[in-house]
Design a protein around this motif. Structure first.
Motif, PDB file in Angstrom:
ATOM      1  N   LEU A  92       0.814  -1.215   0.000  1.00  0.00           N
ATOM      2  CA  LEU A  92       0.000   0.000   0.000  1.00  0.00           C
ATOM      3  C   LEU A  92       0.848   1.266   0.000  1.00  0.00           C
ATOM      4  O   LEU A  92       1.894   1.330   0.648  1.00  0.00           O
ATOM      5  N   ASP A  93       0.365   2.269  -0.713  1.00  0.00           N
ATOM      6  CA  ASP A  93       0.993   3.586  -0.759  1.00  0.00           C
ATOM      7  C   ASP A  93      -0.052   4.656  -0.446  1.00  0.00           C
ATOM      8  O   ASP A  93      -1.261   4.392  -0.444  1.00  0.00           O
ATOM      9  N   THR A  94       0.421   5.866  -0.210  1.00  0.00           N
ATOM     10  CA  THR A  94      -0.474   7.004   0.005  1.00  0.00           C
ATOM     11  C   THR A  94      -1.425   7.143  -1.183  1.00  0.00           C
ATOM     12  O   THR A  94      -1.002   7.121  -2.341  1.00  0.00           O
ATOM     13  N   GLY A  95      -2.702   7.262  -0.876  1.00  0.00           N
ATOM     14  CA  GLY A  95      -3.710   7.396  -1.930  1.00  0.00           C
ATOM     15  C   GLY A  95      -4.401   6.106  -2.289  1.00  0.00           C
ATOM     16  O   GLY A  95      -5.489   6.128  -2.885  1.00  0.00           O
ATOM     17  N   ASP A  96      -3.793   4.970  -1.949  1.00  0.00           N
ATOM     18  CA  ASP A  96      -4.440   3.684  -2.216  1.00  0.00           C
ATOM     19  C   ASP A  96      -5.662   3.511  -1.324  1.00  0.00           C
ATOM     20  O   ASP A  96      -5.693   3.987  -0.180  1.00  0.00           O
ATOM     21  N   GLU A  97      -6.653   2.800  -1.843  1.00  0.00           N
ATOM     22  CA  GLU A  97      -7.865   2.527  -1.082  1.00  0.00           C
ATOM     23  C   GLU A  97      -8.007   1.023  -0.834  1.00  0.00           C
ATOM     24  O   GLU A  97      -7.647   0.206  -1.689  1.00  0.00           O
ATOM     25  N   VAL A  98      -8.526   0.691   0.336  1.00  0.00           N
ATOM     26  CA  VAL A  98      -8.724  -0.700   0.728  1.00  0.00           C
ATOM     27  C   VAL A  98     -10.189  -0.884   1.117  1.00  0.00           C
ATOM     28  O   VAL A  98     -10.678  -0.228   2.041  1.00  0.00           O
ATOM     29  N   ILE A  99     -10.892  -1.765   0.412  1.00  0.00           N
ATOM     30  CA  ILE A  99     -12.306  -2.018   0.692  1.00  0.00           C
ATOM     31  C   ILE A  99     -12.425  -3.019   1.836  1.00  0.00           C
ATOM     32  O   ILE A  99     -11.908  -4.135   1.757  1.00  0.00           O
ATOM     33  N   ILE A 100     -13.111  -2.580   2.894  1.00  0.00           N
ATOM     34  CA  ILE A 100     -13.287  -3.408   4.095  1.00  0.00           C
ATOM     35  C   ILE A 100     -14.772  -3.456   4.441  1.00  0.00           C
ATOM     36  O   ILE A 100     -15.353  -2.439   4.825  1.00  0.00           O
ATOM     37  N   PRO A 101     -15.417  -4.611   4.305  1.00  0.00           N
ATOM     38  CA  PRO A 101     -16.821  -4.708   4.738  1.00  0.00           C
ATOM     39  C   PRO A 101     -16.910  -4.589   6.257  1.00  0.00           C
ATOM     40  O   PRO A 101     -16.057  -5.097   6.987  1.00  0.00           O
ATOM     41  N   SER A 102     -17.943  -3.901   6.726  1.00  0.00           N
ATOM     42  CA  SER A 102     -18.194  -3.854   8.166  1.00  0.00           C
ATOM     43  C   SER A 102     -19.492  -4.615   8.466  1.00  0.00           C
ATOM     44  O   SER A 102     -20.389  -4.637   7.619  1.00  0.00           O
ATOM     45  N   PRO A 103     -19.566  -5.269   9.631  1.00  0.00           N
ATOM     46  CA  PRO A 103     -18.606  -5.277  10.719  1.00  0.00           C
ATOM     47  C   PRO A 103     -17.279  -5.944  10.326  1.00  0.00           C
ATOM     48  O   PRO A 103     -17.283  -6.943   9.611  1.00  0.00           O
ATOM     49  N   TYR A 104     -16.174  -5.388  10.825  1.00  0.00           N
ATOM     50  CA  TYR A 104     -14.846  -5.882  10.497  1.00  0.00           C
ATOM     51  C   TYR A 104     -14.061  -6.148  11.779  1.00  0.00           C
ATOM     52  O   TYR A 104     -14.382  -5.648  12.858  1.00  0.00           O
TER      53      TYR A 104
ATOM     54  N   ALA B 121      -0.263   2.288   6.994  1.00  0.00           N
ATOM     55  CA  ALA B 121       0.443   2.188   5.715  1.00  0.00           C
ATOM     56  C   ALA B 121       0.150   3.409   4.842  1.00  0.00           C
ATOM     57  O   ALA B 121       0.473   3.407   3.644  1.00  0.00           O
ATOM     58  N   ASP B 122      -0.450   4.442   5.448  1.00  0.00           N
ATOM     59  CA  ASP B 122      -0.767   5.700   4.758  1.00  0.00           C
ATOM     60  C   ASP B 122      -1.795   5.536   3.649  1.00  0.00           C
ATOM     61  O   ASP B 122      -1.883   6.377   2.744  1.00  0.00           O
ATOM     62  N   ALA B 123      -2.556   4.464   3.681  1.00  0.00           N
ATOM     63  CA  ALA B 123      -3.628   4.248   2.710  1.00  0.00           C
ATOM     64  C   ALA B 123      -4.974   4.581   3.361  1.00  0.00           C
ATOM     65  O   ALA B 123      -5.039   4.941   4.536  1.00  0.00           O
ATOM     66  N   THR B 124      -6.042   4.436   2.592  1.00  0.00           N
ATOM     67  CA  THR B 124      -7.367   4.849   3.047  1.00  0.00           C
ATOM     68  C   THR B 124      -8.324   3.665   3.113  1.00  0.00           C
ATOM     69  O   THR B 124      -8.590   3.026   2.086  1.00  0.00           O
ATOM     70  N   PRO B 125      -8.850   3.332   4.306  1.00  0.00           N
ATOM     71  CA  PRO B 125      -9.865   2.284   4.387  1.00  0.00           C
ATOM     72  C   PRO B 125     -11.207   2.789   3.856  1.00  0.00           C
ATOM     73  O   PRO B 125     -11.644   3.886   4.205  1.00  0.00           O
ATOM     74  N   VAL B 126     -11.828   1.998   2.990  1.00  0.00           N
ATOM     75  CA  VAL B 126     -13.159   2.316   2.464  1.00  0.00           C
ATOM     76  C   VAL B 126     -14.120   1.314   3.088  1.00  0.00           C
ATOM     77  O   VAL B 126     -14.112   0.126   2.748  1.00  0.00           O
ATOM     78  N   ILE B 127     -14.921   1.778   4.018  1.00  0.00           N
ATOM     79  CA  ILE B 127     -15.788   0.890   4.791  1.00  0.00           C
ATOM     80  C   ILE B 127     -17.134   0.727   4.082  1.00  0.00           C
ATOM     81  O   ILE B 127     -17.800   1.720   3.752  1.00  0.00           O
ATOM     82  N   VAL B 128     -17.503  -0.513   3.846  1.00  0.00           N
ATOM     83  CA  VAL B 128     -18.779  -0.828   3.203  1.00  0.00           C
ATOM     84  C   VAL B 128     -19.676  -1.474   4.253  1.00  0.00           C
ATOM     85  O   VAL B 128     -19.388  -2.577   4.731  1.00  0.00           O
TER      86      VAL B 128
END
Length: 394
Positions: free
Chosen positions: A112-124, A135-142
């Motif tokens: 992961l790098d800055t600006g990358d997005e990671v899709i994480i379903p919630s509940p997680y 890791a300076d990336a962005t979690p995208v919570i679904v």
């Protein structure tokens, strides 16, 4: 100027560990706490595994090993994947870490790098988003919910993907919900992912062996790679011995995936912790290769506890508790109970339960799902009955 980094300010302490620490603090004051928060089996590590650790000490296996694990343990992991999952890996495609948590952390740091997005379903699981942030990336919570059995749908996945999406996280059986994806559901998600070849996948299989009940007519474990083998070249499998063999304190997890990614994860580990504990690796070798009866013993107990707690919680006004199919958690919706007690949210309810009823629970907000709480039934039936009785009297 702050003495601390901006990075550490962005992450939260582990909620599950915080609940355990607070419960232990109250215990030290002589207060009897009913432990429903901790996610570890209440069984002892089996005797044969204990003995393997003792033998390792006596035989002088107390020195550094290879950063990514002993050849013997890596071979056992390769055999496990072949035997139980019909998946083929080589020694350069697997690595051993200090718990499953480090596998996920290594992966985030490696890809992961800055600006990358990671899709994480919630509940997680509580640590996914924070390790992404580190890791300076962005979690995208679904958000998923009880109405969809706490599982992300193909439509939700598709709608969450952008040109910045780098990683998709899936956990089945799930912590905290116990939800299990069927082969059909996994194949539907795979269909979406195949349209986006730039996306890596991590499947967290740590609760692989802790399952019960029918999963759409199929009770054999299956992950997304087993459901669609074309995803193997961009999927990392996370697993370990902590849950299935009652070895949480031994701290052995392992990962499998494409050689280039595993090599990068090994580099990260080499500059952080180096090799996992040599003695624990010897014990894990026995766990994977030795007698497997402990798994059936624990799963039978967990299923009995599950059935009891689901029925008991559903009998309490203001609690809606779904059945789960694996792990050792119940994740009931408690909005009615919160309202009835005049509390603000699930965090206040968990605090109330700990301080007024002496029950240790984890609020659903810690898992990205407000209005729920997590009950761990990896504890004795006596403790479960005590907790339900105290709640029933509220």
């Amino acid at each position: 100027m702050s003495i601390l980094s901006n990075r550490v300010g962005k992450v939260k302490p582990s909620a599950t560990l915080a609940v355990t620490a607070k419960a232990n603090e109250l215990k030290a004051q002589g207060i009897q706490i009913v432990p429903m928060g901790s996610g570890e089996p209440d069984f002892d590590t089996p005797k044969n595994i204990q003995q393997a650790g003792i033998d390792a000490i006596k035989n002088g296996q107390t020195r550094y090993t290879a950063v990514d694990g002993t050849p013997e343990l890596k071979n056992a992991i390769i055999s496990k994947f072949k035997r139980e999952n019909s998946l083929d890996y080589t020694a350069t495609e697997v690595m051993v870490s200090s718990g499953g948590k480090q596998v996920f952390y290594n992966l985030c740091q490696a890809v992961l790098d800055t600006g990358d997005e990671v899709i994480i379903p919630s509940p997680y699981w509580v640590s996914y988003p924070d390790m992404v942030i580190l890791a300076d990336a962005t979690p995208v919570i679904v958000e998923t919910g009880l109405e969809q059995d706490f599982k992300i749908t193909p439509e939700q996945l598709e709608n969450s993907i952008t040109d910045k999406t780098k990683l998709f996280v899936i956990n089945s059986p799930s912590n905290p919900t116990g939800a299990v994806y069927s082969k059909v559901e996994l194949q539907a998600l795979a269909t979406v992912l195949k349209k986006h070849p730039q996306i890596l996948i991590i499947t967290d299989d740590i609760y692989e062996h802790i399952r019960w009940g029918a999963n759409n007519g199929q009770n054999d474990f299956i992950n997304i790679v087993m459901a669609d083998n074309t995803l193997k070249e961009r999927t990392i499998i996370l697993n370990g011995v902590s849950k299935a063999y009652a070895m949480t304190g031994w701290r052995i997890g392992y990962g499998a995936g494409p050689e280039v990614i595993i090599k990068a994860m090994k580099k990260i580990q080499g500059q952080s912790t180096s090799n996992p504990c040599s003695i624990a690796q010897a014990a894990a070798l026995e766990a994977l290769n030795g007698n497997q009866d402990i798994i059936n013993t624990m799963v039978s107990a967990f299923e009995e506890r599950h059935d009891f707690i689901v029925n008991a919680l559903n009998a309490i006004d203001g609690i809606e508790c779904p059945k789960s199919q694996g792990a050792f958690y119940s994740f009931p919706r408690v909005e009615g109970l919160i309202k009835r007690l005049g509390l603000k949210d699930d965090v206040e309810l968990s605090t109330y339960c700990l301080e007024k009823l002496n029950i240790a629970l984890v609020p659903g907000s810690a898992f990205g799902a407000s209005g729920y709480v997590r009950f761990s039934f990896a504890t004795s039936m006596d403790n479960i009955k005590q907790a339900v009785e105290k709640l029933s009297k509220v």
